[in-house]
Design a protein around this motif. Sequence first.
Motif, PDB file in Angstrom:
ATOM      1  N   MET A  67     -32.806 -35.241  -7.715  1.00 29.17           N
ATOM      2  CA  MET A  67     -33.200 -34.498  -6.507  1.00 29.17           C
ATOM      3  C   MET A  67     -34.220 -35.297  -5.697  1.00 29.17           C
ATOM      4  O   MET A  67     -34.095 -35.442  -4.479  1.00 29.17           O
ATOM      5  N   ILE A 102     -41.289 -29.409  -2.195  1.00 25.97           N
ATOM      6  CA  ILE A 102     -41.480 -28.058  -1.657  1.00 25.97           C
ATOM      7  C   ILE A 102     -42.872 -27.920  -1.005  1.00 25.97           C
ATOM      8  O   ILE A 102     -42.982 -27.390   0.107  1.00 25.97           O
ATOM      9  N   PHE A 140     -33.268 -19.704 -12.422  1.00 28.77           N
ATOM     10  CA  PHE A 140     -33.452 -20.607 -13.580  1.00 28.77           C
ATOM     11  C   PHE A 140     -34.471 -19.987 -14.536  1.00 28.77           C
ATOM     12  O   PHE A 140     -34.270 -19.921 -15.746  1.00 28.77           O
ATOM     13  N   TYR A 162     -33.368 -19.407 -18.192  1.00 23.32           N
ATOM     14  CA  TYR A 162     -33.765 -20.416 -19.189  1.00 23.32           C
ATOM     15  C   TYR A 162     -34.969 -19.952 -20.013  1.00 23.32           C
ATOM     16  O   TYR A 162     -35.159 -20.401 -21.140  1.00 23.32           O
TER      17      TYR A 162
HETATM   18  C1  HEM Z   1     -34.138 -25.062 -15.848  1.00 24.18           C
HETATM   19  C2  HEM Z   1     -34.770 -25.401 -14.785  1.00 24.18           C
HETATM   20  C3  HEM Z   1     -36.184 -25.020 -14.431  1.00 24.18           C
HETATM   21  C4  HEM Z   1     -37.020 -24.100 -14.992  1.00 24.18           C
HETATM   22  C5  HEM Z   1     -36.752 -23.196 -16.169  1.00 24.18           C
HETATM   23  C6  HEM Z   1     -38.258 -24.156 -14.257  1.00 24.18           C
HETATM   24  C7  HEM Z   1     -39.381 -23.385 -14.519  1.00 24.18           C
HETATM   25  C8  HEM Z   1     -40.519 -23.349 -13.747  1.00 24.18           C
HETATM   26  C9  HEM Z   1     -41.618 -22.467 -13.975  1.00 24.18           C
HETATM   27  C10 HEM Z   1     -41.727 -21.436 -15.071  1.00 24.18           C
HETATM   28  C11 HEM Z   1     -42.539 -22.700 -13.007  1.00 24.18           C
HETATM   29  C12 HEM Z   1     -43.881 -22.007 -12.863  1.00 24.18           C
HETATM   30  C13 HEM Z   1     -45.035 -22.956 -12.896  1.00 24.18           C
HETATM   31  C14 HEM Z   1     -45.571 -23.287 -14.279  1.00 24.18           C
HETATM   32  O1  HEM Z   1     -44.993 -24.164 -14.956  1.00 24.18           O
HETATM   33  O2  HEM Z   1     -46.606 -22.731 -14.688  1.00 24.18           O
HETATM   34  C15 HEM Z   1     -41.997 -23.718 -12.140  1.00 24.18           C
HETATM   35  C16 HEM Z   1     -42.553 -24.155 -10.951  1.00 24.18           C
HETATM   36  C17 HEM Z   1     -41.931 -24.998 -10.075  1.00 24.18           C
HETATM   37  N1  HEM Z   1     -40.839 -25.786 -10.351  1.00 24.18           N
HETATM   38 FE1  HEM Z   1     -39.509 -25.472 -11.830  1.00 24.18          FE
HETATM   39  N2  HEM Z   1     -38.143 -25.096 -13.271  1.00 24.18           N
HETATM   40  C18 HEM Z   1     -36.886 -25.649 -13.358  1.00 24.18           C
HETATM   41  C19 HEM Z   1     -36.376 -26.643 -12.582  1.00 24.18           C
HETATM   42  C20 HEM Z   1     -37.003 -27.193 -11.498  1.00 24.18           C
HETATM   43  C21 HEM Z   1     -36.464 -28.237 -10.689  1.00 24.18           C
HETATM   44  C22 HEM Z   1     -35.135 -28.939 -10.896  1.00 24.18           C
HETATM   45  C23 HEM Z   1     -37.365 -28.488  -9.733  1.00 24.18           C
HETATM   46  C24 HEM Z   1     -37.217 -29.553  -8.681  1.00 24.18           C
HETATM   47  C25 HEM Z   1     -38.158 -30.347  -8.272  1.00 24.18           C
HETATM   48  C26 HEM Z   1     -38.486 -27.589  -9.914  1.00 24.18           C
HETATM   49  C27 HEM Z   1     -39.596 -27.497  -9.111  1.00 24.18           C
HETATM   50  C28 HEM Z   1     -40.557 -26.538  -9.239  1.00 24.18           C
HETATM   51  C29 HEM Z   1     -41.495 -26.203  -8.183  1.00 24.18           C
HETATM   52  C30 HEM Z   1     -41.569 -26.839  -6.806  1.00 24.18           C
HETATM   53  C31 HEM Z   1     -42.318 -25.218  -8.695  1.00 24.18           C
HETATM   54  C32 HEM Z   1     -43.393 -24.490  -7.903  1.00 24.18           C
HETATM   55  C33 HEM Z   1     -42.664 -23.296  -7.258  1.00 24.18           C
HETATM   56  C34 HEM Z   1     -43.298 -22.731  -6.021  1.00 24.18           C
HETATM   57  O3  HEM Z   1     -44.051 -23.418  -5.313  1.00 24.18           O
HETATM   58  O4  HEM Z   1     -42.976 -21.569  -5.707  1.00 24.18           O
HETATM   59  N3  HEM Z   1     -38.229 -26.835 -11.022  1.00 24.18           N
HETATM   60  N4  HEM Z   1     -40.796 -24.124 -12.647  1.00 24.18           N
END
Ligand code: HEM
Length: 502
Positions: A238, A337, A413, A417
């Motif tokens: 990506m 983002i 997701f 997941y």
């Molecule tokens: C199975 C796929 C994915 C899961 C389960 C997942 C899960 C999460 C979770 C739980 C968070 C909350 C923040 C934290 O870790 O405390 C988060 C935040 C975030 N993740 Fe993922 N993620 C996935 C894939 C991706 C992918 C492919 C991207 C691409 C770059 C991505 C970008 C982000 C972004 C930008 C945020 C912040 C969201 C926001 O600003 O609203 N994630 N992710």
Amino acid sequence: MIKGIIKNHSQNLYRFDRIHSVLFIKNSTLIGAFSPSQSKFYAQSHNFNILKDSTEHDTTLPSFMVGYKNGFLPRQDPLAKLPDRFYALEHLLQNMPIHLPNGGEGLLAKGQLGNAVKDLPQFDVSDITDQRLLSALFRDYTFLASSYLLEPCDIMYRERKSYGIGREILPKNIAIPLSIIANKLNAFPFMEYALSYSLYNYQRTDSTKPVVYSNLKLIRAFAGTPSEHGFILVHVAMVAHSGNLVKYTMETIEATQEKDRAKFNNALKNLSDTMNLINQEMETMWERSNSDDYLKFRTFIMGSKNQPMFPNGVIYEGVSEKPLFYRGESGANDSMIPCMDNLLQITSKLPKNPLTEVLKDFRKYRPTNHKEFLDFVQRSAEEVNVRGYAIQVSLYLANMDQIRAFRHRHWNFTKEYIIKNTAHPVATGGSPIVTWLPNQLGTILDQMNKIGQTIDYNKLTPENKIIIDEIVNKVNAQERVLKREVKFLKQQFGSSQDRVVI
Ligand code: HEM
């Protein structure tokens, strides 16, 4: 009347014209930004130095510098293997994953890493200035540190579906070199999304071919499974599109400042096309990483901040007598983002609450140059008022729709997941699992709704009315569903979701 055609991600054709008649252009100049460099490596666009080429052979510049070609990826391919001087570290990392490439079991499979670490020499890294080597060492020491700290939790999770307590002391043969390297890179001494786990963890199989999923392999792994491979490398694939994201972000800012409507529309159209490609790549996660496998490698990317496994933080032996707390690896530290949020001035519309403070805290966990770029975009977009100049055309809404599509898929997701498979209340980055993501998704839906309400339907063509109606109806429905889901999930997860640590 401005007319044109853009494509959305479902390949529909969007006609756009003026959908809002308010025009608010602030007469502004860019002040207080970075001073332009005369270096041959940079292209000057406003006052931020964006890399013109990837400066492939230069090892004096930081690995992560925002560029038109590399976007948010490192400007050179990551160094895959450490030099012989670090053979013991390289050897340990190669033997660490639960599943080894040869089909055997690695040290993490049976909890043997803790002992193996005792034999690791304490390398002196104080003389190293080569940025590529520093980046590789940072990646490798953070992989080792997370494996060491979380090894007991992974074993316990496999046996009892609960994480227990992690190791609370990081031994000095890891803590000291890691802290020295982190200091040199201006990073926290803990695993990070860009600097280690994801964006500094890929190799091109054929170095003459581009960074596309089919041409990528992993450098380091915890589990060594196909699902882990897919999870990490979909992120990389990506971000491989982010050079254009940077380009059209800069063009949008320039065009707004120059009040060049044609250039502005063109930049916004290209921006939404680029986001569409990124979103399409994201969609491949479902087939490249099995949702049932996620929890089998996720333990190792947890942080030490706001995680029940580290109630007292982690002591870095020989570095700090006080316990240290860091957020875990998370896509929340990706820059695409936040770049869109800042450019479209969504960031300033986020509610003033502790969840939004967490978002701001996440923005510290990234390469310095990314952080500076995001600050620049936020400041510039506000100063030239991109939103005010754009709000009259549906292209702005189309770009918001791409952010919505990202966050909507992303929430799906997270439900599939994670939430479906575990009651653990915090995500890897330390955010509350059922409220934090909806804070941002809810904001974008709310903002799109508000814009939808200001549209003067009398000025729309019949075709545009249908398109705008479709977007507004979709947004309304998603907003209703999201509110219901969060209400239900908050009851399920209870008071844990009120605990927000900044
Ligand atoms: C199975 C796929 C994915 C899961 C389960 C997942 C899960 C999460 C979770 C739980 C968070 C909350 C923040 C934290 O870790 O405390 C988060 C935040 C975030 N993740 Fe993922 N993620 C996935 C894939 C991706 C992918 C492919 C991207 C691409 C770059 C991505 C970008 C982000 C972004 C930008 C945020 C912040 C969201 C926001 O600003 O609203 N994630 N992710």
